[in-house]
Write a protein that holds these residues in place. Structure first.
Motif, PDB file in Angstrom:
ATOM      1  N   ILE A   8       0.742  -1.178   0.269  1.00 61.51           N
ATOM      2  CA  ILE A   8       0.218   0.566   0.160  1.00 61.51           C
ATOM      3  C   ILE A   8       0.741   1.596   0.155  1.00 61.51           C
ATOM      4  CG2 ILE A   8      -1.953   1.159   1.910  1.00 61.51           C
ATOM      5  CD1 ILE A   8      -2.887  -1.370   2.184  1.00 61.51           C
ATOM      6  N   LEU A   9       1.879   1.382   0.650  1.00 65.65           N
ATOM      7  CA  LEU A   9       3.146   2.561   0.281  1.00 65.65           C
ATOM      8  C   LEU A   9       3.412   2.962  -0.083  1.00 65.65           C
ATOM      9  CD1 LEU A   9       3.273   2.172   4.436  1.00 65.65           C
ATOM     10  CD2 LEU A   9       1.724   3.628   3.857  1.00 65.65           C
ATOM     11  N   ILE A  10       4.127   1.777  -0.876  1.00 67.06           N
ATOM     12  CA  ILE A  10       4.821   1.815  -2.140  1.00 67.06           C
ATOM     13  C   ILE A  10       4.347   2.612  -3.518  1.00 67.06           C
ATOM     14  CG2 ILE A  10       5.880   0.472  -4.438  1.00 67.06           C
ATOM     15  CD1 ILE A  10       7.244  -0.465  -2.496  1.00 67.06           C
ATOM     16  N   PRO A  11       5.180   3.940  -3.424  1.00 66.18           N
ATOM     17  CA  PRO A  11       3.893   5.360  -3.906  1.00 66.18           C
ATOM     18  C   PRO A  11       4.358   5.400  -5.196  1.00 66.18           C
ATOM     19  CG  PRO A  11       6.667   5.817  -3.475  1.00 66.18           C
ATOM     20  CD  PRO A  11       6.260   4.017  -2.863  1.00 66.18           C
ATOM     21  N   GLU A  12       3.411   5.611  -6.485  1.00 62.43           N
ATOM     22  CA  GLU A  12       3.495   5.174  -7.624  1.00 62.43           C
ATOM     23  C   GLU A  12       4.841   6.225  -8.523  1.00 62.43           C
ATOM     24  OE1 GLU A  12       0.984   7.208 -11.911  1.00 62.43           O
ATOM     25  OE2 GLU A  12       0.556   7.494  -9.716  1.00 62.43           O
ATOM     26  N   GLY A  13       5.208   5.326  -8.899  1.00 61.58           N
ATOM     27  CA  GLY A  13       6.755   5.804  -9.489  1.00 61.58           C
ATOM     28  C   GLY A  13       7.719   4.801  -9.153  1.00 61.58           C
ATOM     29  N   MET A  14       7.509   3.714  -8.457  1.00 60.42           N
ATOM     30  CA  MET A  14       8.355   2.432  -7.769  1.00 60.42           C
ATOM     31  C   MET A  14       7.147   1.151  -8.260  1.00 60.42           C
ATOM     32  SD  MET A  14       8.740   4.293  -4.426  1.00 60.42           S
ATOM     33  CE  MET A  14      10.282   2.916  -4.085  1.00 60.42           C
ATOM     34  N   ASN A  30      12.423   8.912  -8.682  1.00 57.36           N
ATOM     35  CA  ASN A  30      11.915   9.814  -9.047  1.00 57.36           C
ATOM     36  C   ASN A  30      10.550  10.602  -7.743  1.00 57.36           C
ATOM     37  OD1 ASN A  30      14.491  10.543 -10.658  1.00 57.36           O
ATOM     38  ND2 ASN A  30      13.273   9.531 -12.213  1.00 57.36           N
ATOM     39  N   VAL A  31      10.823   9.867  -7.153  1.00 57.66           N
ATOM     40  CA  VAL A  31       9.674  10.135  -6.287  1.00 57.66           C
ATOM     41  C   VAL A  31       9.610  11.907  -5.063  1.00 57.66           C
ATOM     42  CG1 VAL A  31       7.913   9.724  -4.015  1.00 57.66           C
ATOM     43  CG2 VAL A  31       8.653   8.207  -6.172  1.00 57.66           C
ATOM     44  N   LEU A  32      10.765  11.509  -4.675  1.00 54.81           N
ATOM     45  CA  LEU A  32      11.654  12.721  -3.213  1.00 54.81           C
ATOM     46  C   LEU A  32      12.228  14.003  -4.328  1.00 54.81           C
ATOM     47  CD1 LEU A  32      12.968  10.867  -0.533  1.00 54.81           C
ATOM     48  CD2 LEU A  32      10.722  11.771  -0.810  1.00 54.81           C
ATOM     49  N   SER A  33      12.506  15.043  -4.235  1.00 56.12           N
ATOM     50  CA  SER A  33      12.667  15.915  -4.429  1.00 56.12           C
ATOM     51  C   SER A  33      14.092  15.945  -4.477  1.00 56.12           C
ATOM     52  CB  SER A  33      12.449  17.618  -4.225  1.00 56.12           C
ATOM     53  OG  SER A  33      12.215  17.437  -2.616  1.00 56.12           O
ATOM     54  N   ASP A  37       3.503  13.454   4.399  1.00 55.82           N
ATOM     55  CA  ASP A  37       3.079  12.459   4.941  1.00 55.82           C
ATOM     56  C   ASP A  37       3.279  10.810   4.367  1.00 55.82           C
ATOM     57  OD1 ASP A  37       1.336  14.430   5.541  1.00 55.82           O
ATOM     58  OD2 ASP A  37      -0.206  14.115   4.191  1.00 55.82           O
ATOM     59  N   LEU A  38       4.194  10.927   3.209  1.00 56.61           N
ATOM     60  CA  LEU A  38       4.469  10.078   2.335  1.00 56.61           C
ATOM     61  C   LEU A  38       6.106   9.374   3.712  1.00 56.61           C
ATOM     62  CD1 LEU A  38       5.140   7.368   0.660  1.00 56.61           C
ATOM     63  CD2 LEU A  38       6.249   9.143  -0.473  1.00 56.61           C
ATOM     64  N   ILE A  39       6.422  10.045   4.330  1.00 51.06           N
ATOM     65  CA  ILE A  39       7.982   9.833   4.284  1.00 51.06           C
ATOM     66  C   ILE A  39       7.608   9.944   6.328  1.00 51.06           C
ATOM     67  CG2 ILE A  39       9.266  11.389   5.945  1.00 51.06           C
ATOM     68  CD1 ILE A  39      10.228  10.658   3.123  1.00 51.06           C
ATOM     69  N   LYS A  40       6.215  10.356   6.597  1.00 45.12           N
ATOM     70  CA  LYS A  40       6.340  10.027   8.067  1.00 45.12           C
ATOM     71  C   LYS A  40       5.817   8.491   8.241  1.00 45.12           C
ATOM     72  CE  LYS A  40       5.323  15.516   9.213  1.00 45.12           C
ATOM     73  NZ  LYS A  40       3.955  15.855   9.538  1.00 45.12           N
ATOM     74  N   VAL A  41       4.592   8.445   7.202  1.00 43.23           N
ATOM     75  CA  VAL A  41       4.286   6.763   7.679  1.00 43.23           C
ATOM     76  C   VAL A  41       5.481   5.782   7.155  1.00 43.23           C
ATOM     77  CG1 VAL A  41       3.355   6.976   5.109  1.00 43.23           C
ATOM     78  CG2 VAL A  41       2.642   5.555   7.067  1.00 43.23           C
ATOM     79  N   ILE A  42       6.324   6.157   6.252  1.00 37.89           N
ATOM     80  CA  ILE A  42       7.296   5.261   5.919  1.00 37.89           C
ATOM     81  C   ILE A  42       8.180   4.445   7.091  1.00 37.89           C
ATOM     82  CG2 ILE A  42       9.240   4.947   4.314  1.00 37.89           C
ATOM     83  CD1 ILE A  42       8.055   5.806   2.405  1.00 37.89           C
TER      84      ILE A  42
END
Length: 791
Positions: free
Chosen positions: A169-175, A236-239, A271-276
């Motif tokens: 669920i947590l794997i973001p789009e782009g991975m 290329n998810v994070l800046s 939000d993504l970083i906090k949960v991961i």
């Protein structure tokens, strides 16, 4: 209280860097002098005797009959039928012992262990077949849980199943979610292998279970770093700024042995970083708290070496034309060796200098093989690897080391300097090398493959001719781990696609069913019709419609019935189910205030109206069943008789439930009550279309058994949600069972015991599906949905 650690990470990194530098100089000298050419030429002359068939006709006939390795089930069957499976598995397992466990293959003890593993895998492959007979189940949730029961690690496997779901669920789009899951499973398997190897055979089952529990959790905790650190920082998810912040957090944790706080996050992915990061924090602290005092420091130092070498590689820019050979290769030597060293040290294994030495020299071989296979994907992503860098700059920089030549140099060094020219090791490593080129050629196509060889192999034309002859003609060089890897990736992708199709099917069916449920008012009645209004009110609530959906899919996809003809059956199922909910919610029974996210009927209207609406819907259901005029009249009568008996039995279950309030039921009593209350509700949607299709008794019996276990699993999940769920998701209050002093699976077995019982019924339901001669894919995913839902 956290233990205070003194981690000399930077000093350890410099020492490791010096060791890697020394190794690289040795390899560089051998590449420059092309020492590997005569050595491996002689090796291939001996090796090819077992791999090149001299009879072209026999080779042609054999290859024509041979399934492609990607045809997993057929390929295993072909190997076994032709007497090749033992050798295939021995080669594959030997490679795992060589690569992952750092063993020498000529050791008598290692030979015995390899043979035991080969026999175990072969037994599993040849005996665990599906109802098709030639298909072999290797990886399934039910199979995994059955293994867990045998080993006494059920709770940990339940925990792992939930964790893998969370990661997905947590794997973001782009991975790549499938590849992340596969890599995580691979790491867990690697750590388990080390634990099983470390513990030996003389161990009590209780101790074995404890060690396996710990190893699975440690493996997951270590493996989590791949998708949530390595892959995330590569993607290329994070800046750029976010990657720097994230990297600094990880570095600080490794240097101090304590998880750093995130603080104020700058960027769009907070939000993504906090949960991961929360998941990583739990994993980090589990590893730290389960390290023995004498291995903790070493583990953190190895982890820092691995992370820092990855960072050095990650910071390289493909547009930079002046990286030295040392800058390209030393981080690779470090990260490729420490990744496997950590898999052993994470379980606090005792020190083994031979393992560490062999692993240090071996790592770069695997990394160069992986980078070769991925070079065009890496080039497309702008990543610097020895291959992408050489492709871009080889015609501009004569000093650049050819990574393909270095690859063969490493192979020569491993065979003759690290493993002392041991025959089996030479056989396995050369098998693996040729297999890698064969797979690459098949994937890229001959033209692209020749183009690649023109760049990387042109410096040694005579040696290249030998290699290409082996690639073209050699057989029996494929490996089970590659076959399994491809199969797992395919399964994960298919699983995701099937799950999407399942959810789409549910949505499509639900929309169609919603459109046919409304009961029209009787225009001839002069008076207002509160019962029809009440019935439509409750029918329009946010119901799951699971029962008519099951019937819709089974009738159409399973039995080929026309959707227009089964509409009355769909309505009847939902009317009967909704009526049971109305009665269930009454003050005389559960006294519920919310149902399907809405106020219950007896509270919105009054008790009398609710009771009459329930009776009204029951009779409407019978009316609908009686209108199935296009089907055989005997089948329709059979269906009505079955439906009436089922409704009567469900009433018995409800009475038992009401009578049990304030009493402590036994597990057997609860199972029977659950079957009458819930199991029959799952049985009817399966059996009714089967009756209309005149299915045989054996099939109906299997469907009933499936429904029984699926229904109990569903009820256990409901009981768990009543203590774990959220009101907004459930559409009804939580904690209702405890408040009403109801006997539930949780109150009898506890949360942990209830989870085990749910998965046991899940396995029993999955296993009985093998006996159903229909497409059961929907039922499989339905079962997965029932036990994994959050409402």
């Amino acid at each position: 209280m956290e233990r205070e650690l003194i981690i000399n990470a930077e000093a350890s990194y410099r020492l490791a860097e010096q060791k890697a530098s020394h190794y690289f100089k040795l390899l560089h000298e051998q590449v420059t002098q092309k020492k590997y050419v005569p050595t491996l030429t002689n090796d291939f002359q001996s090796w090819k005797q077992n791999h090149i068939h001299h009879s072209f006709l026999s080779l042609f006939l054999q290859e024509r009959r041979k399934p492609a390795p990607r045809e997993y089930y057929n390929y295993i069957h072909w190997l076994n039928k032709n007497g090749k499976l033992d050798h295939y598995l021995n080669r594959s397992v030997s490679y795992i012992f060589l690569r992952d466990l750092g063993k020498v293959l000529d050791s008598p003890d290692t030979k015995k262990k390899i043979q035991r593993v080969v026999e175990s895998i072969k037994n599993h492959l040849t005996n665990s077949t599906t109802n098709q007979g030639d298909k072999i189940e290797v990886f399934s949730i039910a199979g995994l849980y059955r293994w867990a029961q045998k080993e006494g690690v059920e709770s940990t496997i339940i925990w792992l199943i939930n964790k893998l779901k969370t990661v997905s669920i947590l794997i973001p789009e782009g991975m790549d979610a499938e590849n992340a899951q596969r890599k995580l499973i691979k790491i867990i398997a690697g750590v388990l292998m080390h634990e099983l190897e470390e513990k030996g055979n003389d161990i009590l089952q209780e101790d074995r279970s404890w060690k396996l529990n710990r190893a699975i959790r440690l493996g997951y905790s270590y493996g989590l770093t791949y998708p949530f650190i390595d892959d995330l920082l590569d993607a290329n998810v994070l800046s750029v700024d976010e990657k720097k912040q994230y990297s600094d957090l990880i570095r600080s944790s490794l240097l101090t042995g304590s998880v750093s706080e995130i603080g104020e996050w700058t960027g769009d992915n907070s939000d993504l970083i906090k949960v991961i990061y929360s998941e990583l924090k739990d994993a980090f602290e589990y590893i730290r708290d389960n390290q023995s005092p004498d291995t903790t420091k070493k583990f953190f130092e190895q982890s820092y070496i691995f992370f820092n070498s990855q960072e050095e590689d990650r910071e390289k820019d493909l547009s930079h034309p002046h990286y030295t050979n040392e800058e390209l290769y030393i981080p690779i030597i470090l990260k490729s060796s420490t990744s496997r060293l950590i898999a052993r040290s994470v379980i606090s294994a005792h020190e083994d200098k031979d393992f560490e030495s062999r692993t240090f020299y071996y790592g770069i071989y695997n990394q160069l093989a992986d980078d070769f296979a991925d070079m065009f994907d890496d080039m497309g992503n702008g990543m610097v690897t020895p291959y992408t860098y050489y492709l871009k700059y080889h015609d501009k920089r004569s000093d650049l080391l050819n990574p393909f030549e270095l690859y063969w140099t490493v192979i020569s060094h491993l065979i003759h300097n690290v493993y002392d020219s041991e025959t089996k090791t030479r056989e396995v490593i050369l098998d693996r090398a040729i297999n890698g080129l064969k797979r690459f050629k098949e994937r890229m196509g001959e033209n692209k493959y020749n183009e690649v060889m023109g760049v990387f192999a042109s410096g040694n034309p005579s040696f290249n001719r030998i290699i290409q002859k082996m690639v073209q003609k050699a057989g029996d060089v494929d490996f089970f781990d590659k076959l399994l890897r491809d199969h797992i990736i395919t399964d994960l992708r298919n699983e995701r696609k099937e799950q999407e199709d399942f959810l789409n099917t549910i949505e499509t069916a639900r929309n169609q069913i919603d459109n046919i449920l409304r009961i029209p008012k009787d225009d001839h009645l002069a008076l207002h019709e509160p019962i029809t209004d009440a019935a439509n009110y409750i029918l329009e609530g946010d119901g799951k419609r699971l029962r008519p959906i099951i019937t819709w899919v089974m009738a159409i996809d399973g039995y080929g019935l026309k959707s227009t003809l089964i509409a009355p059956l769909l309505r009847s199922l939902e009317y009967m189910h909704t009526a049971s909910l109305i009665f269930d919610d009454l003050p005389s029974q559960d006294n519920a205030s919310i149902r399907r996210g809405r106020t219950t009927l007896h509270q919105l209207y009054n008790i009398a109206t609710a009771e009459l609406t329930g009776l009204f819907l029951t009779q409407k259901a019978v009316e609908e069943q009686a209108s199935l005029a296009q089907f055989d009249s005997k089948a329709v009568l059979h269906l009505i008789r079955y439906s009436a008996k089922t409704a009567a039995d469900m009433c018995k279950g409800q009475v038992i439930d009401l009578d049990s309030k304030g009493k402590q039921l036994t597990l057997e009593q609860l199972n029977w009550m659950c079957f009458y209350k819930t199991g029959l509700g799952f049985e009817a949607p399966l059996i009714m279309p089967a009756i209309l299709a005149n299915a045989n008794e054996s099939e109906i019996k299997s469907l009933k058994t499936f429904a029984k276990h699926a229904g109990i699993a569903f009820q256990i999940k409901d009981d768990l949600l009543d203590v774990e769920g959220e009101l907004d998701l459930l559409g009804k209050p939580i904690g209702k069972d405890a408040k009403n002093n109801n006997s539930t699976f949780v109150s009898i077995l506890g949360q942990e015991g209830a989870k085990r019982a749910m998965w046991e019924h899940y396995c029993l339901a999955m296993e009985v599906l093998e006996k159903v001669p229909r497409n059961t894919l929907f039922l499989k995913h339905l079962l997965n949905y029932l036990v994994n839902r959050d409402h």
